[in-house]
Write an enzyme that holds these catalytic residues in place. Structure first.
Site, PDB file in Angstrom:
ATOM      1  N   LEU A 103       0.822  -1.200   0.000  1.00  0.00           N
ATOM      2  CA  LEU A 103       0.000   0.000   0.000  1.00  0.00           C
ATOM      3  C   LEU A 103       0.862   1.257   0.000  1.00  0.00           C
ATOM      4  CD1 LEU A 103      -2.351  -1.483   2.715  1.00  0.00           C
ATOM      5  CD2 LEU A 103      -2.917  -1.228   0.286  1.00  0.00           C
ATOM      6  N   PRO A 104       0.289   2.401  -0.404  1.00  0.00           N
ATOM      7  CA  PRO A 104       1.127   3.573  -0.661  1.00  0.00           C
ATOM      8  C   PRO A 104       1.580   4.395   0.543  1.00  0.00           C
ATOM      9  CG  PRO A 104      -1.134   4.003  -1.313  1.00  0.00           C
ATOM     10  CD  PRO A 104      -1.068   2.557  -0.958  1.00  0.00           C
ATOM     11  N   THR A 134       5.833   0.634   2.442  1.00  0.00           N
ATOM     12  CA  THR A 134       6.861   1.401   3.143  1.00  0.00           C
ATOM     13  C   THR A 134       6.168   2.477   3.969  1.00  0.00           C
ATOM     14  OG1 THR A 134       8.482   1.023   1.390  1.00  0.00           O
ATOM     15  CG2 THR A 134       8.914   2.841   2.906  1.00  0.00           C
ATOM     16  N   LYS A 209      14.290   0.035   5.435  1.00  0.00           N
ATOM     17  CA  LYS A 209      13.828   0.530   4.135  1.00  0.00           C
ATOM     18  C   LYS A 209      13.937   2.045   4.025  1.00  0.00           C
ATOM     19  CE  LYS A 209      11.939   0.725   0.088  1.00  0.00           C
ATOM     20  NZ  LYS A 209      10.583   0.280  -0.229  1.00  0.00           N
ATOM     21  N   LYS A 284       7.376  10.767  -0.247  1.00  0.00           N
ATOM     22  CA  LYS A 284       6.795  10.233   0.986  1.00  0.00           C
ATOM     23  C   LYS A 284       7.833   9.491   1.811  1.00  0.00           C
ATOM     24  CE  LYS A 284       5.070   6.299   1.025  1.00  0.00           C
ATOM     25  NZ  LYS A 284       5.514   4.920   1.377  1.00  0.00           N
TER      26      LYS A 284
END
Length: 348
Positions: A103-104, A134, A209, A284
């Site tokens: 998912l974003p 992430t 990450k 993001k």
């Protein structure tokens, strides 16, 4: 409850390991009756540029996959390949033993897991949830705590490698979660990746990450700046890129994911920066890194500048282009471009 569940997960892990004759190491009678080791029920939620090829690789091996995405067109290609389309995350969770999400952002993860129609409203006890989004490590920790209270285990497992690696099943997974649960997830993750690394407790995968992506954003900008300068000095871009990739300036952005059109095939720069990893997603992720840097009082001056630049790109019409379009952005701007978000605003 947690101790019992962990014993159950250890039994399941042993079951799916087979000896060289293909016989199960332990009896299936030791496993909960709602799990069929020979044909696990798997759900996949989030079928964007990364999620779609990942789900296709899972489907190719397990042949029994439920999928969901808020965009109907995103599930059509999986449905044509044999996946079953579900109506909500809640509907997926009620039917499967494993769920992977891609998912974003933070808000989407919280909604998909904890929302009114979320996974945790109907998930089976003993299910394994793997989030490859992430997001902020604290989001992963919050979801994991809620899941564990329901007798469900949660791993954060963000990925690196880009769309091509997702398509080829060559991703690297950075996994955070209990060490005794990690082996259970490995077989499934190896259907999508070439490397699966346990980084520590829940949240460790996300921490790894965001550090990696901060470095990636910085190196992509550096590669783009160097190539722009070289071209304006009269160098052939292919010659310059070849020299860089056999010299000390070599990095992933130059060697695998060139931002300069015409220097490499099968990367977004050769396709008008379509597909790939979106600029708004890089912004993001860099924002997550800046938030973490602020919380831990860690100086990240280049990370801060990279975040400012990618935010400027988002506001300049590059939001949906691949993040390597920073090369295109720089070549369209004058040398005097000003990147000026105040630090206090960047970390909000």
């Amino acid at each position: 409850m947690v101790a019992v569940f962990r014993c159950w997960m250890a039994a399941r892990s042993a079951l799916i390991r087979q000896n060289t004759l293909g016989k199960c190491v332990c009896s299936s009678q030791r496993i909960s009756s709602n799990v069929k080791a020979s044909s696990p029920k798997i759900g996949f939620i989030g079928l964007g540029n990364m999620g779609r090829p990942m789900a296709q690789n899972v489907l190719a091996k397990y042949h029994d996959l439920l999928v969901y995405d808020v965009h109907h067109e995103a599930v059509e290609s999986l449905n044509e390949l044999g996946a079953t389309v579900s109506q909500s995350p809640k509907d997926v969770a009620a039917q499967v033993d494993y769920i992977i999400t891609m998912l974003p952002n933070n808000a989407c993860v919280l909604e998909v897991y904890q929302g009114e129609n979320g996974i945790l409203k109907s998930v089976k006890k003993g299910a394994l949830l793997i989030d490859s989004s992430t997001v902020d490590p604290d989001v992963s920790k919050a979801v994991a705590a809620t899941a564990e209270a329901q007798g469900v285990m949660f791993l954060d497992a963000p990925v690196s490698g880009g769309v091509n690696a997702a398509r080829l099943g060559q991703l690297t997974f950075m996994v955070g979660g209990p060490s005794e649960v990690f082996p259970v997830a490995q077989d499934l993750l190896f259907t999508m990746g070439a490397r699966v690394v346990h980084c520590g407790p829940v949240g460790s995968g996300q921490a790894t990450k965001i550090c990696n992506n901060m470095l990636l954003g910085i190196s992509m900008i550096g590669t783009s700046e160097a190539m722009t300068l070289g071209i304006r000095l009269g160098l052939d871009p292919k010659v310059l890129m070849n020299i860089v990739n056999s010299s000390s300036g070599r990095c992933w952005s130059s060697e695998v994911y060139s931002p300069v059109p015409g220097t490499m095939n099968n990367v977004p720069s050769s396709n008008d920066y379509k597909g790939g990893f979106g600029t708004k997603l890089m912004a993001k992720d860099l924002g997550l890194a800046q938030e973490a840097a602020a919380r831990t009082t860690t100086p990240t001056p280049l990370g801060s500048l990279a975040y400012e630049l990618y935010c400027t790109m988002v506001d300049s019409g590059f939001a949906d282009k691949d993040f390597s379009s920073v090369y295109q952005f720089l070549t369209r701007k004058k040398v005097t471009i000003i990147i000026g978000l105040p630090y206090s605003k960047m970390i909000q």
